[in-house]
Design an enzyme around this catalytic site. Sequence first.
Site, mmCIF file in Angstrom:
data_model
loop_
_atom_site.group_PDB
_atom_site.id
_atom_site.type_symbol
_atom_site.label_atom_id
_atom_site.label_comp_id
_atom_site.label_asym_id
_atom_site.label_seq_id
_atom_site.Cartn_x
_atom_site.Cartn_y
_atom_site.Cartn_z
ATOM 1 C CG ASN A 10 -1.905 0.951 1.429
ATOM 2 O OD1 ASN A 10 -1.670 2.094 0.793
ATOM 3 N ND2 ASN A 10 -3.096 0.860 1.925
ATOM 4 C CE LYS A 13 -1.896 -0.204 5.612
ATOM 5 N NZ LYS A 13 -1.948 -1.762 6.097
ATOM 6 C CG ASP A 70 -3.795 -5.689 9.512
ATOM 7 O OD1 ASP A 70 -3.874 -5.855 8.095
ATOM 8 O OD2 ASP A 70 -5.012 -6.029 9.922
ATOM 9 C CB SER A 71 -4.530 0.182 9.823
ATOM 10 O OG SER A 71 -4.073 0.081 8.341
ATOM 11 C CG PHE A 153 -4.982 6.064 2.327
ATOM 12 C CD1 PHE A 153 -4.279 6.861 3.098
ATOM 13 C CD2 PHE A 153 -5.347 4.965 2.553
ATOM 14 C CE1 PHE A 153 -3.730 6.463 4.167
ATOM 15 C CE2 PHE A 153 -4.660 4.207 3.611
ATOM 16 C CZ PHE A 153 -3.896 5.077 4.426
ATOM 17 C CG ASP A 156 -7.766 9.326 5.554
ATOM 18 O OD1 ASP A 156 -7.907 9.175 6.769
ATOM 19 O OD2 ASP A 156 -6.827 9.394 4.942
ATOM 20 C CG HIS A 181 -5.034 4.863 12.750
ATOM 21 N ND1 HIS A 181 -5.186 6.159 11.843
ATOM 22 C CD2 HIS A 181 -5.037 3.869 11.491
ATOM 23 C CE1 HIS A 181 -5.342 5.663 10.703
ATOM 24 N NE2 HIS A 181 -4.995 4.406 10.380
ATOM 25 N NE ARG A 182 -0.623 3.648 8.573
ATOM 26 C CZ ARG A 182 -1.702 3.902 8.074
ATOM 27 N NH1 ARG A 182 -2.025 5.275 7.899
ATOM 28 N NH2 ARG A 182 -2.817 3.050 7.844
HETATM 29 P P1 IMP Z 1 -4.400 -3.272 5.394
HETATM 30 O O1 IMP Z 1 -3.952 -2.919 6.633
HETATM 31 O O2 IMP Z 1 -3.743 -3.513 4.265
HETATM 32 O O3 IMP Z 1 -5.447 -4.493 5.681
HETATM 33 O O4 IMP Z 1 -5.503 -2.135 4.913
HETATM 34 C C1 IMP Z 1 -6.014 -1.406 5.774
HETATM 35 C C2 IMP Z 1 -7.097 -0.626 4.963
HETATM 36 O O5 IMP Z 1 -7.759 0.192 6.204
HETATM 37 C C3 IMP Z 1 -6.810 0.379 4.019
HETATM 38 O O6 IMP Z 1 -7.128 -0.058 2.894
HETATM 39 C C4 IMP Z 1 -8.081 1.462 4.058
HETATM 40 O O7 IMP Z 1 -9.128 0.939 3.686
HETATM 41 C C5 IMP Z 1 -8.178 1.517 5.470
HETATM 42 N N1 IMP Z 1 -7.182 2.468 6.424
HETATM 43 C C6 IMP Z 1 -6.052 2.383 7.416
HETATM 44 N N2 IMP Z 1 -5.565 3.218 7.417
HETATM 45 C C7 IMP Z 1 -6.337 4.340 6.932
HETATM 46 C C8 IMP Z 1 -6.212 5.607 7.214
HETATM 47 O O8 IMP Z 1 -5.150 6.261 7.665
HETATM 48 N N3 IMP Z 1 -6.966 6.502 6.414
HETATM 49 C C9 IMP Z 1 -8.015 5.939 5.737
HETATM 50 N N4 IMP Z 1 -8.447 4.670 5.640
HETATM 51 C C10 IMP Z 1 -7.305 3.744 6.341
#
Ligand code: IMP
Length: 199
Positions: A10, A13, A70-71, A153, A156, A181-182
């Site tokens: 991603n 990220k 992972d978020s 992204f 948001d 969070h990040r």
């Molecule tokens: P994964 O951690 O690759 O499973 O994907 C996390 C998903 O959570 C992302 O593709 C977004 O859909 C969402 N996400 C995580 N962090 C954010 C953020 O900071 N802003 C908006 N969406 C987020």
Amino acid sequence: MKKIIAATKNKNKVIEFERILSPLGYKVLSQSDAGIELEVGETGETFEQNAYLKAAAIFQASGVAVIADDSGLEVDYIDKAPGVYSARFCGKDTPYSVKNAAILEKLKEAPEERRTARFVCAICYINPKGDVIKINKTCEGKIAHTQKGINGFGYDPIFIPVNGSKTTAEMNEQEKDAVSHRGKALRSLAEELELRLDF
Ligand code: IMP
């Protein structure tokens, strides 16, 4: 500068990892910078498990320091969905304008006080010796009534952090990193790394 591979494909990220960790003395390499094309399945049931799975797989392939995140978004009114399925909600390749519209539709009847939500971030860091650090942080907030803003992204445009009125897509990079969070998880990781001299 200490090198860390970001265990993610991603790009958004990786941009946030770099933005937050490079002023703290870390050089973040994407998986493709490091020549690792591995795609790791998110088969865990929790953010923590998935972060560990991603970090461990890339660490095994590279042997250098790795950071994985992972978020996702938990919306209380719909039983904390999409949660760990945030990336796959409504289909992996569905545009976020559609995914966000689907969440707004599900919350159409929700009273203001039940629009609470949070972004969750589980970070897993593995150093070259194989030692592991796990960190979880959240950004509490609520779901907006319409999609607003073009920054950031994913979800948001529909997420408003507590004590504010702007969505994270209406914030500039510094504003988002200060509350996200990040941002919280990466700053906390950097503090841990400072404290643990053997890392
Ligand atoms: P994964 O951690 O690759 O499973 O994907 C996390 C998903 O959570 C992302 O593709 C977004 O859909 C969402 N996400 C995580 N962090 C954010 C953020 O900071 N802003 C908006 N969406 C987020």
